[in-house]
Design a protein around this motif. Structure first.
Motif, PDB file in Angstrom:
ATOM      1  N   ILE A 170       0.734  -1.117   0.561  1.00 45.42           N
ATOM      2  CA  ILE A 170       0.107   0.379  -0.385  1.00 45.42           C
ATOM      3  C   ILE A 170       1.083   1.601   0.253  1.00 45.42           C
ATOM      4  CG2 ILE A 170      -1.610   1.114   1.365  1.00 45.42           C
ATOM      5  CD1 ILE A 170      -2.653  -1.289   2.486  1.00 45.42           C
ATOM      6  N   PHE A 171       1.038   1.750  -1.038  1.00 49.80           N
ATOM      7  CA  PHE A 171       1.423   3.251  -0.749  1.00 49.80           C
ATOM      8  C   PHE A 171       1.104   3.820  -0.625  1.00 49.80           C
ATOM      9  CE2 PHE A 171       2.961   1.224  -5.779  1.00 49.80           C
ATOM     10  CZ  PHE A 171       3.875   0.318  -4.841  1.00 49.80           C
ATOM     11  N   ALA A 172       1.573   5.541  -0.057  1.00 52.13           N
ATOM     12  CA  ALA A 172       0.823   7.069   0.272  1.00 52.13           C
ATOM     13  C   ALA A 172       0.585   7.402  -0.445  1.00 52.13           C
ATOM     14  CB  ALA A 172       2.041   7.619   1.673  1.00 52.13           C
ATOM     15  N   PRO A 173      -0.117   8.120  -0.654  1.00 54.70           N
ATOM     16  CA  PRO A 173      -0.884   9.105  -1.307  1.00 54.70           C
ATOM     17  C   PRO A 173       0.820  10.309  -2.497  1.00 54.70           C
ATOM     18  CG  PRO A 173      -2.629   9.124   0.350  1.00 54.70           C
ATOM     19  CD  PRO A 173      -1.029   9.155   0.185  1.00 54.70           C
ATOM     20  N   TYR A 174       0.948  10.755  -1.043  1.00 51.33           N
ATOM     21  CA  TYR A 174       2.842  11.710  -1.596  1.00 51.33           C
ATOM     22  C   TYR A 174       3.459  10.053  -2.631  1.00 51.33           C
ATOM     23  CZ  TYR A 174       6.490   9.154   0.490  1.00 51.33           C
ATOM     24  OH  TYR A 174       7.000   8.687   1.434  1.00 51.33           O
ATOM     25  N   LYS A 175       3.410   8.766  -2.999  1.00 47.71           N
ATOM     26  CA  LYS A 175       4.396   8.108  -3.395  1.00 47.71           C
ATOM     27  C   LYS A 175       3.856   7.947  -5.078  1.00 47.71           C
ATOM     28  CE  LYS A 175       8.060   5.138  -4.240  1.00 47.71           C
ATOM     29  NZ  LYS A 175       9.264   5.594  -4.041  1.00 47.71           N
ATOM     30  N   TRP A 176       2.029   7.601  -4.820  1.00 49.78           N
ATOM     31  CA  TRP A 176       1.692   7.528  -5.960  1.00 49.78           C
ATOM     32  C   TRP A 176       1.761   8.846  -7.210  1.00 49.78           C
ATOM     33  CZ3 TRP A 176      -1.677   3.821  -7.373  1.00 49.78           C
ATOM     34  CH2 TRP A 176      -2.088   3.307  -7.017  1.00 49.78           C
ATOM     35  N   ILE A 177       1.963   9.969  -6.622  1.00 45.42           N
ATOM     36  CA  ILE A 177       1.789  11.629  -7.052  1.00 45.42           C
ATOM     37  C   ILE A 177       3.363  11.315  -7.372  1.00 45.42           C
ATOM     38  CG2 ILE A 177       1.764  13.491  -6.908  1.00 45.42           C
ATOM     39  CD1 ILE A 177      -0.134  13.251  -4.689  1.00 45.42           C
ATOM     40  N   GLN A 178       4.075  10.874  -6.689  1.00 41.75           N
ATOM     41  CA  GLN A 178       5.365  10.745  -7.073  1.00 41.75           C
ATOM     42  C   GLN A 178       6.229  10.437  -8.203  1.00 41.75           C
ATOM     43  OE1 GLN A 178       8.879   9.322  -5.043  1.00 41.75           O
ATOM     44  NE2 GLN A 178       9.166  11.222  -4.430  1.00 41.75           N
ATOM     45  N   ILE A 217      -4.499  12.685  -5.813  1.00 43.59           N
ATOM     46  CA  ILE A 217      -3.760  12.031  -6.682  1.00 43.59           C
ATOM     47  C   ILE A 217      -4.614  13.224  -7.269  1.00 43.59           C
ATOM     48  CG2 ILE A 217      -3.394  10.996  -8.338  1.00 43.59           C
ATOM     49  CD1 ILE A 217      -3.532   8.630  -7.169  1.00 43.59           C
ATOM     50  N   LEU A 218      -5.637  13.413  -7.833  1.00 46.50           N
ATOM     51  CA  LEU A 218      -6.275  15.031  -8.418  1.00 46.50           C
ATOM     52  C   LEU A 218      -5.693  16.513  -7.967  1.00 46.50           C
ATOM     53  CD1 LEU A 218      -9.550  12.689  -8.877  1.00 46.50           C
ATOM     54  CD2 LEU A 218      -8.036  13.090 -10.534  1.00 46.50           C
ATOM     55  N   THR A 219      -4.963  16.084  -6.977  1.00 43.64           N
ATOM     56  CA  THR A 219      -4.228  17.446  -6.909  1.00 43.64           C
ATOM     57  C   THR A 219      -2.643  17.919  -7.427  1.00 43.64           C
ATOM     58  OG1 THR A 219      -3.520  16.890  -4.793  1.00 43.64           O
ATOM     59  CG2 THR A 219      -5.611  17.755  -4.354  1.00 43.64           C
ATOM     60  N   GLN A 220      -2.569  16.816  -8.055  1.00 45.90           N
ATOM     61  CA  GLN A 220      -1.206  16.820  -8.087  1.00 45.90           C
ATOM     62  C   GLN A 220      -1.089  16.329  -9.636  1.00 45.90           C
ATOM     63  OE1 GLN A 220       1.292  18.421  -7.138  1.00 45.90           O
ATOM     64  NE2 GLN A 220       0.047  19.436  -5.435  1.00 45.90           N
ATOM     65  N   ILE A 221      -2.261  15.528  -9.933  1.00 43.89           N
ATOM     66  CA  ILE A 221      -1.757  15.344 -11.452  1.00 43.89           C
ATOM     67  C   ILE A 221      -2.968  15.298 -12.445  1.00 43.89           C
ATOM     68  CG2 ILE A 221      -1.434  12.766 -13.035  1.00 43.89           C
ATOM     69  CD1 ILE A 221       0.431  13.811 -10.973  1.00 43.89           C
ATOM     70  N   PRO A 222      -3.133  15.733 -13.201  1.00 44.21           N
ATOM     71  CA  PRO A 222      -4.324  16.361 -14.566  1.00 44.21           C
ATOM     72  C   PRO A 222      -5.131  14.971 -14.798  1.00 44.21           C
ATOM     73  CG  PRO A 222      -2.567  17.339 -15.126  1.00 44.21           C
ATOM     74  CD  PRO A 222      -1.659  16.132 -14.238  1.00 44.21           C
ATOM     75  N   GLU A 223      -6.796  15.451 -14.549  1.00 42.57           N
ATOM     76  CA  GLU A 223      -7.534  13.965 -14.627  1.00 42.57           C
ATOM     77  C   GLU A 223      -7.638  13.179 -16.184  1.00 42.57           C
ATOM     78  OE1 GLU A 223     -11.345  15.750 -16.050  1.00 42.57           O
ATOM     79  OE2 GLU A 223     -10.659  16.897 -14.465  1.00 42.57           O
ATOM     80  N   GLU A 224      -6.665  14.240 -17.132  1.00 41.59           N
ATOM     81  CA  GLU A 224      -7.430  13.533 -18.497  1.00 41.59           C
ATOM     82  C   GLU A 224      -5.826  12.848 -18.621  1.00 41.59           C
ATOM     83  OE1 GLU A 224      -4.977  17.961 -18.585  1.00 41.59           O
ATOM     84  OE2 GLU A 224      -6.859  16.715 -17.782  1.00 41.59           O
ATOM     85  N   LYS A 225      -4.858  13.008 -17.373  1.00 40.32           N
ATOM     86  CA  LYS A 225      -3.733  11.127 -17.559  1.00 40.32           C
ATOM     87  C   LYS A 225      -3.825  10.538 -17.532  1.00 40.32           C
ATOM     88  CE  LYS A 225      -1.036  14.218 -20.065  1.00 40.32           C
ATOM     89  NZ  LYS A 225      -0.399  13.836 -21.574  1.00 40.32           N
TER      90      LYS A 225
END
Length: 255
Positions: free
Chosen positions: A144-152, A192-200
């Motif tokens: 289980i990854f922390a949210p910051y790790k998914w974003i990174q 995730i959606l605070t940092q990664i564009p939804e269309e991506k």
């Protein structure tokens, strides 16, 4: 559409960047492929030949031709990539893509461990050959990854050359962005959606409640993946607010 209903959500049309639907082909027969194309080809943006089913499926060339003639891109699942990588066969994998004239490839590390900088190097190399879709998340329910790790990880893979990133869920929808019950890890998705564009992002959502959840959160034109062929028409009705699950949600937006 067969007739007119006013005030439905606006749906993007192919070729599109948003509202993208990835279908999971887990071993369809040629007739099954023909049925998918006939009933939902206009809504199918791309097809994944799940994990390594392309290795054991008969009539692979004929199947790929059916999809190609229908204008539907196809790619081998990420587990196929991993099966080659773990055996030191990256160049063989590249030749395989050329042999079958594939225009897309999935790079993942859900079943094996690849240092992330090495994974990004694979993305960077393959983007010169095909359109790369990379998958983030593990198939191991214990990881289980922390949210910051998914974003990174997502940011790094997009910067390395991925066209879109897939949020892992498996074909069962009970790992990665979901709990083992299939419930969405809402806080993770929100972060995730605070940092990664939804269309991506392509959100793997094989279960109907998961599809409904993402459509309500992001809208009719959310990118969804791992959709079963038989669920394609039902999914489109959910996207358009023509099924009870989203009927009031979109109706309230319009009236």
């Amino acid at each position: 559409m067969n007739f007119t209903i006013n005030d439905l959500p606006d749906r993007t049309v192919k070729p599109r960047e948003k509202g993208y639907t990835m279908v999971m082909d887990k071993g369809l027969s040629l007739r099954g492929v023909e049925d998918l194309i006939e009933t939902a080809g206009h809504n199918t943006d791309i097809v994944k030949l799940g994990w390594a089913t392309s290795y054991v499926s008969p009539n692979l060339d004929a199947k790929l031709k059916l999809y190609k003639d229908a204008g539907i891109p196809v790619y081998f699942g990420g587990t196929m990539f991993e099966a080659f990588i773990v055996r030191g066969q990256f160049e063989d994998y590249r030749r395989l893509l050329d042999k079958y004239q594939l225009q897309h490839a999935e790079i993942s590390d859900g079943s094996i461990t690849i240092p992330h900088e090495v994974k990004c190097e694979y993305i960077h190399k393959l983007k010169e050959q095909v359109t790369v879709i990379s998958e983030v998340g593990s198939k191991d329910v214990q990881k289980i990854f922390a949210p910051y790790k998914w974003i990174q990880l997502m940011k790094a893979e997009l910067e390395a050359g991925s066209w879109k990133v897939i949020a892992e869920a498996r074909e069962s929808g009970n790992v990665g962005i979901y709990r083992d019950s299939g419930e969405v890890r809402q806080g993770l998705v929100d972060e995730i959606l605070t940092q990664i564009p939804e269309e991506k992002i392509i959100w793997e959502a094989p279960q109907k409640p998961q599809q409904v959840w993402f459509i309500k959160l992001i809208g009719a034109n959310v990118n969804l993946g791992n959709i079963a062929p038989a669920d394609m028409i039902p999914l489109e009705t959910i996207r358009l607010g023509l099924r009870s699950d989203t009927f009031d949600h979109f109706l309230n937006d319009q009236v």
